[in-house]
Design an enzyme around this catalytic site. Structure first.
Site, mmCIF file in Angstrom:
data_model
loop_
_atom_site.group_PDB
_atom_site.id
_atom_site.type_symbol
_atom_site.label_atom_id
_atom_site.label_comp_id
_atom_site.label_asym_id
_atom_site.label_seq_id
_atom_site.Cartn_x
_atom_site.Cartn_y
_atom_site.Cartn_z
ATOM 1 N N ASP A 78 21.249 -37.417 24.078
ATOM 2 C CA ASP A 78 20.964 -37.059 22.691
ATOM 3 C C ASP A 78 22.000 -37.663 21.753
ATOM 4 O O ASP A 78 23.203 -37.468 21.918
ATOM 5 C CB ASP A 78 20.943 -35.537 22.539
ATOM 6 C CG ASP A 78 19.823 -34.906 23.349
ATOM 7 O OD1 ASP A 78 18.659 -35.284 23.128
ATOM 8 O OD2 ASP A 78 20.113 -34.048 24.204
ATOM 9 N N ASP A 88 25.301 -40.925 27.509
ATOM 10 C CA ASP A 88 24.851 -39.626 27.034
ATOM 11 C C ASP A 88 23.405 -39.828 26.560
ATOM 12 O O ASP A 88 22.972 -40.964 26.352
ATOM 13 C CB ASP A 88 25.754 -39.155 25.892
ATOM 14 C CG ASP A 88 25.332 -37.822 25.318
ATOM 15 O OD1 ASP A 88 24.848 -36.968 26.086
ATOM 16 O OD2 ASP A 88 25.482 -37.629 24.096
#
Length: 218
Positions: free
Chosen positions: A10, A8
């Protein structure tokens, strides 16, 4: 065997979750709506439109698709002063490349935010074998589509991947896709991340476990 790591963006690669929350507060302030950063928490990982809209609905305010562009503009201004890569991430990426473990980026954000983040820290996002963004999927996390597409593009089975996530929504999506998921406590406390296969408080511990598994399974 573990053939790929899926990151991922953020809250996993960048310390950007607090920055986008600050941008969201400023976005609503310009519309004379006072919100708290905590109001965005339930929508972390779901893409910026849902991130804004989830809060806006509480104030009977309508969000347009174009509002994401303004949010990103505010975000970029703040990120230029505050954004950084989490310590240990680059080491994991580099070691993966050396050991021929595929790496992918899977984010609910748009490609423009990928470019903002990596551009600010001057790190080439093309190091990833595959990048999947929110503009390429119909269903955002916690739906598994983003990880299903990423695994398909990597030409691997989901069970042969490890997803690194920071949010409950991301963990749910990864597990529904059939991936193994390791959580990092950058954004949420441990008790919110219990659906992950393992939870880590720092990247040194996470890296040791990742490469212990890749070594044992090769």
């Amino acid at each position: 065997m573990i053939a790929a790591l899926i990151f991922d963006m953020d809250g996993v690669i960048f310390n950007s979750e607090d920055i986008i929350a600050k941008a969201g507060v400023e976005f609503f302030k310009k519309r004379n709506i006072v919100v708290d950063k905590k109001e965005f928490t339930p929508f972390i990982g779901t893409g910026e439109f849902n991130y804004l809209n989830g809060v806006a609905e509480n104030y009977n305010f309508k969000i347009a698709t174009k509002d994401k562009l303004e949010l990103y503009k505010i975000y970029k201004k703040i990120a230029k002063e505050e954004l950084s890569i989490y310590k240990g991430i680059i080491e994991i990426i580099n070691k993966s490349k050396k050991q021929n473990v595929k790496i992918a980026l899977a984010t609910s954000a748009d490609m423009s935010k990928v470019e903002i983040n990596f551009g600010i820290v001057n790190y080439d996002y093309k190091i990833f074998d595959i990048i999947t963004t929110g503009t390429e999927i119909k269903n955002k996390k916690p739906h598994p589509e983003i990880f299903q597409i990423t695994c398909s593009n990597l030409n691997i089975k989901p069970e042969n991947s490890i997803v690194i996530e920071d949010s409950p929504m991301g963990i749910c999506a990864a597990k529904k896709a059939g991936c193994k998921c390791f959580a990092i406590t950058n954004t949420f406390d441990t008790h919110y991340l219990t659906d992950a296969d393992a939870i880590y408080s720092n990247y040194d511990l996470l890296m040791k476990e990742i490469f212990k598994q890749t070594k044992n399974e090769r």
